[in-house]
Design an enzyme around this catalytic site. Structure first.
Site, PDB file in Angstrom:
ATOM      1  N   TRP A  29       0.971  -1.340   0.027  1.00 15.12           N
ATOM      2  CA  TRP A  29       0.070  -0.024   0.036  1.00 15.12           C
ATOM      3  C   TRP A  29       0.819   1.407   0.065  1.00 15.12           C
ATOM      4  CZ3 TRP A  29      -5.205   0.128  -1.118  1.00 15.12           C
ATOM      5  CH2 TRP A  29      -5.614   1.536  -0.787  1.00 15.12           C
TER       6      TRP A  29
ATOM      7  N   HIS B 102     -14.639   0.366   4.752  1.00 19.24           N
ATOM      8  CA  HIS B 102     -13.912  -0.283   5.945  1.00 19.24           C
ATOM      9  C   HIS B 102     -14.734  -0.044   7.048  1.00 19.24           C
ATOM     10  CE1 HIS B 102     -10.177  -0.734   3.940  1.00 19.24           C
ATOM     11  NE2 HIS B 102      -9.937  -1.999   4.766  1.00 19.24           N
TER      12      HIS B 102
ATOM     13  N   HIS C  51      -0.362  -4.980   7.347  1.00 16.28           N
ATOM     14  CA  HIS C  51      -1.181  -4.755   6.067  1.00 16.28           C
ATOM     15  C   HIS C  51      -0.479  -5.487   4.667  1.00 16.28           C
ATOM     16  CE1 HIS C  51      -4.410  -3.350   8.639  1.00 16.28           C
ATOM     17  NE2 HIS C  51      -3.658  -2.669   9.387  1.00 16.28           N
TER      18      HIS C  51
ATOM     19  N   HIS D 241      -8.255  -1.155  13.057  1.00 19.56           N
ATOM     20  CA  HIS D 241      -7.588  -0.517  11.869  1.00 19.56           C
ATOM     21  C   HIS D 241      -8.250   0.619  11.706  1.00 19.56           C
ATOM     22  CE1 HIS D 241      -5.291  -0.201   8.235  1.00 19.56           C
ATOM     23  NE2 HIS D 241      -6.066  -0.882   7.544  1.00 19.56           N
TER      24      HIS D 241
ATOM     25  N   HIS E 144      -3.655 -10.576   4.063  1.00 22.23           N
ATOM     26  CA  HIS E 144      -3.641 -10.128   5.627  1.00 22.23           C
ATOM     27  C   HIS E 144      -5.219  -9.892   5.980  1.00 22.23           C
ATOM     28  CE1 HIS E 144      -3.859  -6.000   3.502  1.00 22.23           C
ATOM     29  NE2 HIS E 144      -4.456  -5.891   4.740  1.00 22.23           N
TER      30      HIS E 144
HETATM   31 ZN   LIG Z   1      -5.646  -4.046   5.649  1.00 18.98          ZN
END
Ligand SMILES: [Zn+2]
Length: 211
Positions: free
Chosen positions: A17, A163, A47, A57, A51
């Site tokens: 990321w 999320h 991450h 998070h 994962h």
């Molecule tokens: Zn993640």
């Protein structure tokens, strides 16, 4: 019994990321240099690669990875295919693809899996992800585990809303799957994240067993 390893191999140079540290995996002691044994060290963001996201998070008071209920992570799972011309998994798309009324564990196979097959080292921002209304529909239909074949369940640059919907509903997000070899259908999933103390996520080995 056919078994599929849908875990990415963790290695230096693999895409991570943007902003995360690159994978460092190197031997600290080497037999060929006179050491008693080979010993490696690993430095990663939790991450990285395949994962699991814990609620912590995105939610300051959310559960951490070592406290997650393993029931969500082991059991029957649906591998559900999204056509390659689709970039966003919306509620309308799921309904038009006849997403079942009740699914506890779903893993989305999208065009993303092909990115892994290319072996590229660069992060790909145009991956297929789940919209907010898509996430709401998954929750409504009983999701406890939602997996996807790139590094986020949510669109790039707009990661929080999707999320939040999933994690607030205690849905475990599983990211970075490689589903290239797997056909759509029902499998037994075993997703076992490392038991990291009070952590917001953890790498996991994930296997699917054909029923
Ligand atoms: Zn993640």
């Amino acid at each position: 019994m056919k078994l599929y390893d849908v875990t990415l191999t963790m290695k230096p140079g693999m895409p991570v990321w943007p902003g995360d540290i690159p994978v460092e995996l190197e031997r600290m002691s080497k037999i060929e240099e006179g050491a008693n044994s080979n010993v490696s060290r690993l430095q990663i963001s939790v991450h990285t690669g395949t994962h699991v996201d814990a609620p912590r998070h995105f939610l300051p008071e959310g559960k951490t990875i070592e406290t997650l209920d393993l029931d969500a992570l082991v059991g029957p799972a649906l591998v559900f295919e999204i056509p390659e011309d689709q970039d966003l998994i919306t509620a309308d798309l799921l309904i038009s693809l006849k997403y079942p009324e009740k699914v506890t564990r779903v893993l989305f196979k999208t065009k993303n899996s092909k990115i892994w097959a290319l072996g590229t080292q660069d992060f790909e921002p145009r991956y297929t992800s789940i919209s907010t209304d898509g996430a709401e529909l998954l929750v409504k239909r009983g999701a406890k585990l939602v997996g996807i074949d790139y590094l986020s369940v949510a669109p790039y640059k707009r990661t929080r809303p999707t999320h939040e919907i999933l994690l607030k509903a205690s849905v475990v997000a599983l990211e970075g799957l490689d589903l290239t070899e797997v056909n759509p259908g029902i499998y037994q999933v075993y997703c076992l994240p490392l038991k990291l103390y009070q952590c917001d996520g953890a790498p996991a080995r994930v296997i699917l067993v054909e029923q």
